[in-house]
Motif scaffolding. Structure first.
Motif, PDB file in Angstrom:
ATOM      1  N   UNK A 120      -8.141   5.175   7.589  1.00 44.81           N
ATOM      2  CA  UNK A 120      -7.992   3.804   7.519  1.00 44.81           C
ATOM      3  C   UNK A 120      -6.895   2.821   8.892  1.00 44.81           C
ATOM      4  N   UNK A 121      -7.551   1.653   8.444  1.00 46.11           N
ATOM      5  CA  UNK A 121      -7.207   0.514   9.248  1.00 46.11           C
ATOM      6  C   UNK A 121      -6.254   1.305  10.381  1.00 46.11           C
ATOM      7  N   UNK A 122      -5.020   1.807  10.002  1.00 44.16           N
ATOM      8  CA  UNK A 122      -4.288   1.673  11.112  1.00 44.16           C
ATOM      9  C   UNK A 122      -4.476   3.216  11.925  1.00 44.16           C
ATOM     10  N   UNK A 123      -5.005   4.258  11.734  1.00 41.39           N
ATOM     11  CA  UNK A 123      -5.374   5.210  11.093  1.00 41.39           C
ATOM     12  C   UNK A 123      -6.701   5.424  13.024  1.00 41.39           C
ATOM     13  N   UNK A 124      -6.555   4.122  13.292  1.00 41.52           N
ATOM     14  CA  UNK A 124      -8.014   4.284  14.314  1.00 41.52           C
ATOM     15  C   UNK A 124      -7.477   3.543  15.767  1.00 41.52           C
ATOM     16  N   UNK A 125      -5.646   2.962  15.537  1.00 44.29           N
ATOM     17  CA  UNK A 125      -5.270   2.491  16.354  1.00 44.29           C
ATOM     18  C   UNK A 125      -3.445   3.204  16.622  1.00 44.29           C
ATOM     19  N   UNK A 126      -3.804   3.968  16.695  1.00 45.55           N
ATOM     20  CA  UNK A 126      -2.635   4.552  17.080  1.00 45.55           C
ATOM     21  C   UNK A 126      -1.717   4.270  17.550  1.00 45.55           C
ATOM     22  N   UNK A 127      -2.682   4.497  19.143  1.00 49.54           N
ATOM     23  CA  UNK A 127      -1.643   4.715  20.424  1.00 49.54           C
ATOM     24  C   UNK A 127      -1.257   3.059  20.339  1.00 49.54           C
ATOM     25  N   UNK A 128      -1.741   2.260  19.869  1.00 48.64           N
ATOM     26  CA  UNK A 128      -1.868   0.173  19.831  1.00 48.64           C
ATOM     27  C   UNK A 128       0.218   0.400  19.305  1.00 48.64           C
ATOM     28  N   UNK A 129       0.145   1.618  18.314  1.00 47.73           N
ATOM     29  CA  UNK A 129       1.466   1.693  17.097  1.00 47.73           C
ATOM     30  C   UNK A 129       2.005   2.134  17.790  1.00 47.73           C
ATOM     31  N   UNK A 130       2.122   3.328  18.069  1.00 48.94           N
ATOM     32  CA  UNK A 130       3.319   3.948  18.467  1.00 48.94           C
ATOM     33  C   UNK A 130       3.198   4.418  19.850  1.00 48.94           C
ATOM     34  N   UNK A 131       2.269   4.546  20.356  1.00 48.68           N
ATOM     35  CA  UNK A 131       2.187   4.693  22.066  1.00 48.68           C
ATOM     36  C   UNK A 131       1.818   6.329  22.301  1.00 48.68           C
TER      37      UNK A 131
END
Lengths: 578, 216
Positions: A120-131
């Motif tokens: 999903x969209x979130x799966x490509x930018x996890x660092x931005x979300x949880x570091x």
């Protein structure tokens, strides 16, 4: 005179692909259809999944399907396993990793679960979300068109659910749920846990010249009608049809060869049957040998220009190794006892599953997991209702005539107990996302070689607290759901000391990340087209490029990335950049 | 399609027809001939060899010709197996289902199984000798049952029986696999799949029983 000669094929191919699974098969299809001359190296034999053990009864084998030679049972289509004779791997002391390898055309696509989830969209930018970990150098929107085309090409069933991080695809209709699956759904409705139709690459309608599924539930044995996805069923035939694919079987790749400028010139390999050494020349090399085999090849391809292994100036090759987390629980469901006999086979896998549902909650671990469901009146096989003495006493309690002797027994009552409890078990299996850690890695063992003389991999992988806490959460979920169904657990809930039942890394067979992509050549191996930063004519098309793994099975993303990479290669060749 | 493979007893076939009409009947009645043809194309032959086995490797054929058990051990396996799963009005016993042959094959196929099995059979004979002055197979049926009673129920078995209990648990599992994976066992337990079909969901009667007819 030298006995050891290298047989060099004078032909210079446009592309040499190492490996014939999801990534290699897709690359072969796209490249040959675009007119490229392709050599494909496969370490095992040719295979047609219609020749598998479909419809074989257990009594047609003297071992009744026992897993003596194949870890998933005698009738499983996959030649390979966690141990392969003559091809060892080693472990750093005190660490664990179980490495599953297939040696056959199509590799592990021949027996996988066909669970075909998009990231999903979130799966490509996890660092931005949880570091934690890193973001991918591409977004869901970059890859969405390729997912769509994979859906259309291969065929997948599912339903449009509109869940943001579980993107809908182009779906064939899903099969109706089985009875026990609806019980799971009913329990989950009470608990506010979503249960939706699974998304499997099995055809519920005829599709692109392949017949619809005939519901024998034996996808792992192959498919007599090619109605499920495997590389030899879907990708290799169109590549062969172009006349531009030279498939070289029993070819165990040894090294990517390079010239004085450090560019790849081809691949050397040993023939597993005649034991002789060969070399195939190619303008471009695509590694799709499975993430860790591809990393091994790069690390073993040392030269004065590439002293740390090919494409490894970043020292990231072999690092950030990931596998999905896995833990499970089973229970006897009293309502399922004394069932009504019916054919419950369905497709070869679950018809419903639980997607991750707590993405917006604050939990004591990052990322998530999905839950797979098993159970039902499956074909009796080796180990049928094993350890029966541990649970048949339940029948006494249900009958209101507690059995003074407990479980076990013999004779007429035992025989009747088996009949009554057949199909009464349900299991839940969590599959979650582990964090990519720089120190979870494979390196070349300095002392050990395999039977071909190829230096082997040494694994160094340790789960972190994140994964253990996730496994604990999985078990709490299993307990809640099975309890709501009135279930009686088949075994004790694992404790902290038992690692919350978290399986060894490698057990879920989703090895990923060891040649990861990124925009910074100092911290990544590949650019966003899966092209090596250091060597522009080397690409990777398996699970190696993954930056993070999501709580989703990787195959659909491997297929989409390989399609994208292959089209990039065609484009770059046309522009004269390769 | 080879009908022999799907041969089921008359009683079971009646049951199957009833269920088939519940699950796929509506679909089939729309266009029975076309659907039937589509399904039958999905058959798959497994050339049979002796004993009804199919596609055997040379190694497996060789194992089939080897023996692990002595005649005495094999007779013990036969007698004990029939105590674990006896014949009744629905199907035969463990022996009828080929269980002793299956267990013997597994001993050769996975040699790590050999010592626990051989030792367990020996344990059984020593029990019989000490109690009744005869090897297990030479005891009376009542005496045999007396010993089995002492090892068949793990929760209440006496501590000094623990090795016998462990052996019997393994043995019960072997008999269960051997029996229920046989053609007789599969018909008895009413596994109705392993055939090309059209999946239209479970029978309504089943969904009603589970209380999930209204779950969508």
């Amino acid at each position: 005179m030298n006995n050891l000669q290298i047989k060099k094929n004078p032909k210079v191919y446009d592309v040499c692909i190492v490996g014939s699974g999801a990534g290699g098969g897709m690359a072969a299809k796209v490249l040959t259809e675009a007119g490229a001359e392709v050599a494909m190296l496969e370490a095992g034999p040719d295979f047609d999944s219609s020749k598998g053990d479909m419809f074989k009864w257990p009594y047609q084998s003297p071992r009744r399907g026992a897993p003596t030679h194949r870890p998933f049972g005698e009738f499983d289509a996959c030649f390979g396993g966690w141990e392969i004779e003559g091809e060892p791997y080693t472990l750093k002391e005190g660490t664990k990793f179980d490495w599953f390898r297939a040696r056959m055309l199509g590799g592990r696509t021949n027996h996988w679960g066909r669970i075909s989830l998009r990231f999903g969209p979130l799966d490509f930018k996890r660092k931005s979300l949880d570091g934690l970990g890193d973001d991918w150098p591409l977004t869901y929107d970059d890859i969405k068109p390729y997912y769509d085309r994979v859906d259309e090409l291969v065929g997948i069933f599912g339903t449009k659910e509109g869940i943001y991080n579980e993107p809908d695809g182009i779906f064939l209709p899903p099969p109706k749920p089985r009875g026990y699956e609806l019980m799971v759904k009913k329990a989950c409705q009470e608990l506010d846990i979503p249960v939706i139709p699974s998304r499997l690459s099995i055809l519920t309608k005829a599709h692109n010249g392949r017949a619809a599924c005939h519901y024998c539930s034996q996808c792992n044995r192959g498919c007599s009608t090619h109605s499920n996805f495997s590389s030899p069923s879907v990708l290799i035939p169109p590549a062969k049809k172009t006349g531009k694919l030279d498939l070289i079987t029993f070819a165990m790749a040894r090294e990517v060869t390079t010239d004085n400028e450090g560019k790849a010139t081809g691949v050397s390999y040993v023939n597993a049957v005649d034991g002789l050494e060969y070399h195939v020349k190619a303008k471009i090399v695509i590694l799709a040998a499975s993430a860790c085999e591809s990393a091994r090849l790069l690390l073993n391809s040392k030269s004065s220009r590439h002293p740390n292994g090919l494409a490894n100036s970043s020292d990231a090759v072999g690092r950030y190794l990931m596998d999905s987390t896995g833990a499970g629980m089973g229970a006897i469901i009293p309502k399922l006892i004394d069932g009504i006999p019916h054919n419950e086979d369905g497709v070869g896998g679950m018809h419903l599953y639980i997607p991750w549902w707590l993405g917006d909650k604050k939990l004591d671990f990052p990322r998530g997991y999905h839950v797979e469901i098993w159970g039902g009146r499956t074909m009796p096989g080796y180990g049928f209702m094993g350890n029966f003495h541990k649970y048949n006493k339940i029948l006494g309690e249900l009958d209101g005539m507690a059995r003074p002797n407990g479980g076990g027994g013999y004779g007429q009552q035992l025989k009747q107990d088996y009949r009554r409890m057949y199909g009464a078990m349900v299991g839940l299996e969590g599959r979650g996302e582990a964090i990519a850690m720089k120190d979870n890695r494979c390196t070349i063992d300095e002392e050990v070689v395999d039977k071909y003389g190829i230096p082997v991999l040494k694994f160094d992988y340790t789960w972190t607290d994140y994964e253990y806490k996730q496994a604990k959460h999985m078990h709490d979920t299993f307990e809640e759901v099975l309890d709501t169904m009135g279930g009686i657990p088949l075994w004790e809930k694992p404790t902290k000391e038992q690692g919350y039942g978290l399986l060894n890394p490698g057990r879920i067979i989703h090895e990923l990340g060891v040649t990861r992509m990124g925009n910074d050549p100092r911290t990544s191996v590949l650019n966003k087209y899966c092209q090596a930063h250091d060597v522009k004519n080397v690409f990777v098309a398996d699970g190696g490029p993954f930056v993070s793994q999501a709580d989703k099975n990787p195959t659909w993303t491997i297929l989409a990335l390989s399609m994208r990479t292959s089209e990039y290669i065609i484009d770059q060749m046309k522009q004269g950049n390769l | 399609m080879d009908n022999k493979k799907y041969k089921i007893s008359r009683r079971d076939s009646l049951r199957y027809i009833t269920l088939a009409s519940m699950s796929t009947g509506m679909f089939l009645s729309c266009n029975p001939e076309e659907k039937q043809t589509e399904v039958e194309e999905h058959g798959h032959e497994h050339p049979e060899t002796a004993e009804g086995f199919a596609n055997l490797s040379e190694e497996d054929l060789q194992l089939l010709n080897e023996k692990f058990f002595t005649d005495h051990e094999l007779e013990t396996v036969r007698v004990l197996g029939n105590i674990v799963i006896p014949a009744d009005d629905r199907s035969g016993n463990a022996e009828d289902a080929g269980v002793p042959m299956f267990i013997e094959f597994m001993m050769l196929d996975q040699p790590m199984l050999q010592i626990p099995m051989r030792g367990g059979l020996k344990w059984l004979d020593l029990q019989a000798l000490n109690r009744f002055d005869a090897e297990f197979i030479n005891c009376t049926p009542e005496q045999q049952i007396e010993i089995v009673e002492d090892i068949a129920y793990p929760e209440v078995a006496k501590p000094e029986m623990s090795q016998g209990v462990a052996f019997f648990n393994r043995f019960r599992d072997f008999v269960a696999t051997g029996f229920w994976t046989s053609q007789m066992g599969i018909e008895d337990i009413q596994y109705l799949g392993n055939k090309p079909t059209i999946w239209e969901g479970p029978p309504k009667e089943w969904l009603d029983k589970l209380g999930v007819s209204d779950i969508t």
